[in-house]
Design a protein around this motif. Structure first.
Motif, mmCIF file in Angstrom:
data_model
loop_
_atom_site.group_PDB
_atom_site.id
_atom_site.type_symbol
_atom_site.label_atom_id
_atom_site.label_comp_id
_atom_site.label_asym_id
_atom_site.label_seq_id
_atom_site.Cartn_x
_atom_site.Cartn_y
_atom_site.Cartn_z
ATOM 1 N N ALA A 1 12.711 5.087 -7.865
ATOM 2 C CA ALA A 1 12.990 5.957 -6.719
ATOM 3 C C ALA A 1 13.524 7.315 -7.170
ATOM 4 C CB ALA A 1 13.994 5.274 -5.787
ATOM 5 N N SER A 2 14.360 7.320 -8.207
ATOM 6 C CA SER A 2 14.932 8.595 -8.679
ATOM 7 C C SER A 2 13.876 9.461 -9.351
ATOM 8 C CB SER A 2 16.092 8.321 -9.638
ATOM 9 O OG SER A 2 15.630 7.690 -10.818
ATOM 10 N N VAL A 3 12.964 8.852 -10.089
ATOM 11 C CA VAL A 3 11.894 9.609 -10.747
ATOM 12 C C VAL A 3 10.993 10.273 -9.709
ATOM 13 C CG1 VAL A 3 9.781 9.380 -12.128
ATOM 14 C CG2 VAL A 3 11.890 8.280 -12.886
ATOM 15 N N LEU A 4 10.721 9.554 -8.612
ATOM 16 C CA LEU A 4 9.833 10.085 -7.584
ATOM 17 C C LEU A 4 10.583 10.859 -6.509
ATOM 18 C CD1 LEU A 4 7.402 7.066 -7.030
ATOM 19 C CD2 LEU A 4 7.149 8.993 -8.565
ATOM 20 N N HIS A 5 11.927 10.826 -6.545
ATOM 21 C CA HIS A 5 12.750 11.495 -5.529
ATOM 22 C C HIS A 5 12.332 11.042 -4.128
ATOM 23 C CE1 HIS A 5 14.078 14.060 -8.803
ATOM 24 N NE2 HIS A 5 12.818 14.368 -9.053
ATOM 25 N N LEU B 1 0.831 -1.211 0.000
ATOM 26 C CA LEU B 1 0.000 0.000 0.000
ATOM 27 C C LEU B 1 0.863 1.258 0.000
ATOM 28 C CD1 LEU B 1 -2.820 -1.066 2.505
ATOM 29 C CD2 LEU B 1 -2.998 -0.808 0.027
ATOM 30 N N LEU B 2 1.991 1.213 0.728
ATOM 31 C CA LEU B 2 2.902 2.358 0.731
ATOM 32 C C LEU B 2 3.512 2.561 -0.648
ATOM 33 C CD1 LEU B 2 4.467 4.577 2.135
ATOM 34 C CD2 LEU B 2 6.118 2.863 2.913
ATOM 35 N N MET B 3 3.916 1.450 -1.303
ATOM 36 C CA MET B 3 4.450 1.539 -2.656
ATOM 37 C C MET B 3 3.440 2.186 -3.602
ATOM 38 S SD MET B 3 6.113 -2.287 -2.816
ATOM 39 C CE MET B 3 5.825 -2.431 -4.573
ATOM 40 N N LEU B 4 2.194 1.685 -3.546
ATOM 41 C CA LEU B 4 1.170 2.188 -4.457
ATOM 42 C C LEU B 4 0.789 3.633 -4.130
ATOM 43 C CD1 LEU B 4 -1.142 -0.961 -4.682
ATOM 44 C CD2 LEU B 4 0.486 -0.137 -6.389
ATOM 45 N N ALA B 5 0.790 3.974 -2.835
ATOM 46 C CA ALA B 5 0.462 5.347 -2.443
ATOM 47 C C ALA B 5 1.491 6.333 -2.997
ATOM 48 C CB ALA B 5 0.391 5.456 -0.917
ATOM 49 N N LEU B 6 2.742 5.905 -3.095
ATOM 50 C CA LEU B 6 3.782 6.765 -3.646
ATOM 51 C C LEU B 6 3.750 6.803 -5.169
ATOM 52 C CD1 LEU B 6 6.703 5.658 -1.300
ATOM 53 C CD2 LEU B 6 5.590 7.906 -1.304
ATOM 54 N N SER C 1 12.744 1.773 0.282
ATOM 55 C CA SER C 1 12.579 1.026 1.530
ATOM 56 C C SER C 1 11.335 0.151 1.484
ATOM 57 C CB SER C 1 12.491 1.993 2.720
ATOM 58 O OG SER C 1 13.661 2.765 2.834
ATOM 59 N N ALA C 2 10.230 0.709 0.934
ATOM 60 C CA ALA C 2 8.980 -0.057 0.848
ATOM 61 C C ALA C 2 9.136 -1.247 -0.089
ATOM 62 C CB ALA C 2 7.844 0.853 0.373
ATOM 63 N N ILE C 3 9.803 -1.040 -1.227
ATOM 64 C CA ILE C 3 10.008 -2.131 -2.179
ATOM 65 C C ILE C 3 10.912 -3.204 -1.579
ATOM 66 C CG2 ILE C 3 11.017 -2.750 -4.414
ATOM 67 C CD1 ILE C 3 10.053 -0.076 -5.486
ATOM 68 N N SER C 4 11.959 -2.778 -0.859
ATOM 69 C CA SER C 4 12.866 -3.738 -0.221
ATOM 70 C C SER C 4 12.133 -4.565 0.829
ATOM 71 C CB SER C 4 14.031 -2.992 0.428
ATOM 72 O OG SER C 4 14.873 -3.882 1.123
ATOM 73 N N LEU C 5 11.288 -3.899 1.643
ATOM 74 C CA LEU C 5 10.513 -4.622 2.654
ATOM 75 C C LEU C 5 9.531 -5.580 1.999
ATOM 76 C CD1 LEU C 5 9.642 -5.066 5.595
ATOM 77 C CD2 LEU C 5 8.091 -3.106 5.350
ATOM 78 N N PHE C 6 8.858 -5.101 0.950
ATOM 79 C CA PHE C 6 7.910 -5.960 0.247
ATOM 80 C C PHE C 6 8.610 -7.195 -0.329
ATOM 81 C CE2 PHE C 6 5.923 -7.415 -3.657
ATOM 82 C CZ PHE C 6 4.615 -7.638 -3.248
ATOM 83 N N ALA C 7 9.778 -6.996 -0.932
ATOM 84 C CA ALA C 7 10.510 -8.121 -1.527
ATOM 85 C C ALA C 7 10.883 -9.145 -0.468
ATOM 86 C CB ALA C 7 11.756 -7.604 -2.242
ATOM 87 N N LEU D 1 -2.553 -3.361 -10.202
ATOM 88 C CA LEU D 1 -2.242 -2.065 -9.580
ATOM 89 C C LEU D 1 -0.744 -1.771 -9.656
ATOM 90 C CD1 LEU D 1 -4.541 -2.184 -6.411
ATOM 91 C CD2 LEU D 1 -4.803 -0.707 -8.407
ATOM 92 N N TRP D 2 0.075 -2.796 -9.465
ATOM 93 C CA TRP D 2 1.528 -2.633 -9.558
ATOM 94 C C TRP D 2 1.933 -2.267 -10.986
ATOM 95 C CZ3 TRP D 2 5.866 -1.348 -7.673
ATOM 96 C CH2 TRP D 2 7.083 -1.856 -8.133
#
Length: 395
Positions: A260-264, A159-164, A270-276, A232-233
């Motif tokens: 991450a660079s596109v969204l700064h 949800l954090l990934m998608l919210a960003l 961190s969210a993607i790493s935790l999800f993985a 959604l992903w």
């Protein structure tokens, strides 16, 4: 049967399906565009949900503790049993070895970052295997409880990934057409394997008992939840990055860094790493539980401490050994996992249902629950399986 068990089983199916490989879906379908990749995803989900329902139809006339080994022997004879066992063991052992290698690397990284420990590469793999092996060895109920907690955390990370990501989606990116029709061939095996949960179905049946209505709901909802999350992903990743940007970043690390660079945003990494991490753990739990129950049934081990300990050793030591001493061999084998999954999730359910229906009709026995579609749907599913194998061979 309690609603609690049904909910836990649904999450077990969904948790097994949603693995760390989900992160690679945008890379695998980079040149297809959102529309084409989503259409392929919907077709392959429908195929896998259909064959999961075929497994429910098969299980309704067998004991609740029947494994794939038992079902194949009863319906397809010795040759069918051999094919089923070979495909299942190849797929599950290869997946377990891959998860051990990936999980061990993550454990080492976390111990180094958090505690400053510098351990040999093998240590993380051994620790990760011991942890998951202990949980699986305690039984499906324990796996269910642990999986619920991990799945909840994984959902929060998602949800954090998608919210960003979703607020930054640019609609023109989602309307891009395939750059090359041949890219469909390379995408099909990756998307197909991302819906693979069939090795865990006998474990769910053993846990719940043969309750057709509940099992049907679990198979449909448990596979539909990953479909929604995958879509959604895809919207979030393919809507933020253009096709050219996706094609430039064909490794997972460079893809994540580009997002991450596109969204700064450091939070996204961190969210993607935790999800993985969590996706890998829940997938390993589901896959290893399926392998554990299969080995226990095949070897007819007692359901006591010594019996479960021996089954755990047979389940985890071979993939641990390969992950430690010959990791590249299993990485190569994983490239052909789609073929084993086609046999396990399509060809065997179709063949067993075809035989079971024929036997029961000939003996004038009650038909019970039958998946809609008749012979045409069975033949269509078989044709789809052949297409997936052809795509794997030529990709």
């Amino acid at each position: 049967m309690t609603q609690n068990k049904i909910f836990g089983s649904l999450l077990l199916i969904a948790g097994t399906t949603i693995g760390a490989g989900m992160l690679a879906l945008p890379i695998a379908s980079a040149g297809l565009g959102f529309g084409t990749s989503s259409a392929i995803m919907l077709i392959l989900w429908a195929l896998m949900a259909y064959t999961a329902l075929l497994m429910v139809e098969i299980h309704q006339f067998a004991p609740s503790d029947a494994s794939l080994n038992h079902l194949a022997q009863r319906l397809l004879g010795r040759k069918g049993q051999l094919i089923a066992n070979s495909a299942l063991m190849f797929l599950l052992y290869a997946l377990c070895a891959a998860y051990i290698a990936g999980g061990g690397e993550q454990v080492n990284q976390k111990l180094s970052t958090w505690l400053g420990l510098s351990l040999p590469p093998q240590a993380g793999a051994i620790l990760f295997t011991l942890l998951i092996g202990a949980i699986v060895g305690m039984g499906t109920h324990c796996v269910d409880l642990i999986n619920r907690g991990l799945f909840a955390l994984k959902l929060l990370a998602l949800l954090l990934m998608l919210a960003l990501l979703l607020p930054q989606v640019e609609s023109p990116h989602l309307l891009e057409l395939p750059l090359n029709q041949g890219l469909i061939i390379t995408a099909i095996p990756v998307i197909f394997t991302s819906f693979g949960f069939h090795g865990s179905i006998p474990s769910v049946v053993r846990y719940l008992g043969v309750e057709v209505k509940s099992l049907r709901r679990i198979m449909l909802l448990g596979s539909a939840l990953p479909l929604v999350i995958y879509l959604l992903w895809q919207i979030g990743s393919q809507g933020v990055l253009s096709q050219s940007q996706l094609l430039e970043n064909q490794s997972l690390s460079s893809f994540i860094n580009q997002l991450a660079s596109v969204l700064h945003s450091e939070y996204l990494s961190s969210a993607i790493s935790l999800f993985a991490d969590l996706a890998l753990a829940t997938s390993f739990l589901g896959v290893s539980l399926g392998l554990f129950d299969f080995m226990a049934s095949t070897l007819r081990r007692e359901d006591n401490f010594s019996g479960r300990s021996l089954t755990a050793a047979i389940t985890f030591l071979p993939p641990l050994g390969f992950a430690l001493f010959y990791p590249q061999g299993f990485i190569t084998a994983l490239g052909y996992a789609a073929i084993a999954l086609v046999i396990l999730a399509i060809f065997l359910p179709v063949a067993m249902v075809w035989t079971q229906r024929k036997m029961r009709d000939a003996a004038n026995l009650p038909t019970g629950y039958r998946v809609a579609g008749g012979k045409f749907a069975l033949l269509l599913a078989t044709l789809c399986g052949i297409v997936v194998i052809a795509a794997q061979m030529f990709s």
